[in-house]
Design an enzyme around this catalytic site. Structure first.
Site, PDB file in Angstrom:
ATOM      1  N   HIS A  49       0.910  -1.166  -0.175  1.00 39.72           N
ATOM      2  CA  HIS A  49       0.112   0.030   0.121  1.00 39.72           C
ATOM      3  C   HIS A  49       0.979   1.229  -0.124  1.00 39.72           C
ATOM      4  O   HIS A  49       2.000   1.125   0.176  1.00 39.72           O
ATOM      5  CB  HIS A  49      -0.892   0.041   1.287  1.00 39.72           C
ATOM      6  CG  HIS A  49      -0.311  -0.097   2.580  1.00 39.72           C
ATOM      7  ND1 HIS A  49      -0.052  -1.128   3.346  1.00 39.72           N
ATOM      8  CD2 HIS A  49       0.791   1.037   3.278  1.00 39.72           C
ATOM      9  CE1 HIS A  49       0.413  -0.862   4.222  1.00 39.72           C
ATOM     10  NE2 HIS A  49       0.669   0.432   4.212  1.00 39.72           N
TER      11      HIS A  49
HETATM   12  C1  T46 Z   1       3.213   0.900   6.874  1.00 37.85           C
HETATM   13  C2  T46 Z   1       3.785  -0.599   6.813  1.00 37.85           C
HETATM   14  C3  T46 Z   1       5.306  -0.153   6.970  1.00 37.85           C
HETATM   15  C4  T46 Z   1      -3.803  -0.435  13.815  1.00 37.85           C
HETATM   16  O1  T46 Z   1      -4.765  -0.835  14.600  1.00 37.85           O
HETATM   17  N1  T46 Z   1      -2.889   0.544  14.227  1.00 37.85           N
HETATM   18  C5  T46 Z   1      -1.580   0.710  13.659  1.00 37.85           C
HETATM   19  O2  T46 Z   1      -1.087   1.618  13.960  1.00 37.85           O
HETATM   20  C6  T46 Z   1      -1.173   0.011  12.674  1.00 37.85           C
HETATM   21  C7  T46 Z   1       0.044   0.075  11.792  1.00 37.85           C
HETATM   22  C8  T46 Z   1      -2.106  -1.143  12.082  1.00 37.85           C
HETATM   23  N2  T46 Z   1      -3.284  -1.568  12.892  1.00 37.85           N
HETATM   24  C9  T46 Z   1      -4.063  -2.478  12.554  1.00 37.85           C
HETATM   25  C10 T46 Z   1      -4.673  -2.547  10.989  1.00 37.85           C
HETATM   26  C11 T46 Z   1      -4.539  -4.074  10.640  1.00 37.85           C
HETATM   27  O3  T46 Z   1      -5.608  -4.615  11.215  1.00 37.85           O
HETATM   28  O4  T46 Z   1      -3.218  -3.834  12.509  1.00 37.85           O
HETATM   29  C12 T46 Z   1      -3.694  -4.536  11.385  1.00 37.85           C
HETATM   30  C13 T46 Z   1      -2.286  -4.919  10.415  1.00 37.85           C
HETATM   31  O5  T46 Z   1      -2.021  -3.671   9.934  1.00 37.85           O
HETATM   32  P1  T46 Z   1      -1.294  -3.602   8.266  1.00 37.85           P
HETATM   33  O6  T46 Z   1      -1.963  -4.808   7.463  1.00 37.85           O
HETATM   34  O7  T46 Z   1      -1.713  -2.370   7.762  1.00 37.85           O
HETATM   35  O8  T46 Z   1       0.020  -3.926   8.526  1.00 37.85           O
HETATM   36  P2  T46 Z   1       1.457  -3.862   7.491  1.00 37.85           P
HETATM   37  O9  T46 Z   1       2.483  -4.520   8.059  1.00 37.85           O
HETATM   38  O10 T46 Z   1       0.747  -4.352   6.065  1.00 37.85           O
HETATM   39  O11 T46 Z   1       1.464  -2.438   7.212  1.00 37.85           O
HETATM   40  C14 T46 Z   1       2.189  -1.546   8.290  1.00 37.85           C
HETATM   41  C15 T46 Z   1       1.411  -0.207   8.305  1.00 37.85           C
HETATM   42  O12 T46 Z   1      -0.061  -0.308   8.468  1.00 37.85           O
HETATM   43  C16 T46 Z   1       1.645   0.699   7.293  1.00 37.85           C
HETATM   44  O13 T46 Z   1       1.259   2.127   7.520  1.00 37.85           O
HETATM   45  O14 T46 Z   1       3.313   1.598   6.196  1.00 37.85           O
HETATM   46  O15 T46 Z   1       3.492  -1.190   8.122  1.00 37.85           O
END
Ligand code: T46
Length: 134
Positions: free
Chosen positions: A49
């Site tokens: 993303h």
């Molecule tokens: C990014 C890369 C480097 C939250 O509730 N609070 C938070 O601060 C974050 C980061 C995530 N979440 C929840 C949302 C999802 O349900 O945690 C779950 C996993 O998040 P996500 O699938 O977005 O994680 P990544 O590792 O794909 O991405 C993350 C960050 O979301 C993103 O901003 O740049 O790490």
């Protein structure tokens, strides 16, 4: 593409090492949120993303991880494998994190509170956002 890797303040002595980060010094923005990921399973890719406005600094505090950066025109892979170096990622950059080593911990300093509306999770939408035609 310009890769912005920042050396972090490292204070080592005979007892071991300590790394410190201060906002607007080591981290080039005000820090609103810190999160970290660990136990990432082999073969999984995280991220996929971009963000509309969020800026972040990534530090692999243990182990190593590959970060794919894509500005819509160019793609670059960056390996983060030491805890005293931060990778700055601006908002308009597609990112994918993969090849997490066993026990890797990736810590992220973010310029904003969590906001799902700031995410661009569709690649075509991302290209539109950065003004690149397919
Ligand atoms: C990014 C890369 C480097 C939250 O509730 N609070 C938070 O601060 C974050 C980061 C995530 N979440 C929840 C949302 C999802 O349900 O945690 C779950 C996993 O998040 P996500 O699938 O977005 O994680 P990544 O590792 O794909 O991405 C993350 C960050 O979301 C993103 O901003 O740049 O790490």
């Amino acid at each position: 593409m310009e890769i912005k890797k920042y050396p972090l303040q490292m204070h080592g002595d005979e007892r071991g090492h300590l790394v410190s980060l201060e906002e607007l010094k080591d981290v080039p923005f005000e820090i609103k949120r810190v999160y970290f990921m660990f136990d990432t399973r082999e073969g999984f890719v995280r991220g996929k993303h971009a963000h509309k406005s969020l800026e972040q600094l990534l530090v692999c505090v243990h182990g190593s991880v590959n970060i794919l950066l894509d500005d819509g025109k160019e793609k670059t892979n960056v390996i983060l494998d030491n805890p005293y170096e931060g990778l700055y990622i601006a908002n308009n950059m597609w990112r994918e994190m993969s090849e997490f080593s066993e026990h890797a911990v990736l810590m992220v300093f973010a310029s904003k509170y969590y906001d799902e509306d700031d995410y661009i999770r569709d690649y075509d939408e991302f290209l539109k956002f950065v003004g690149v035609k397919k």
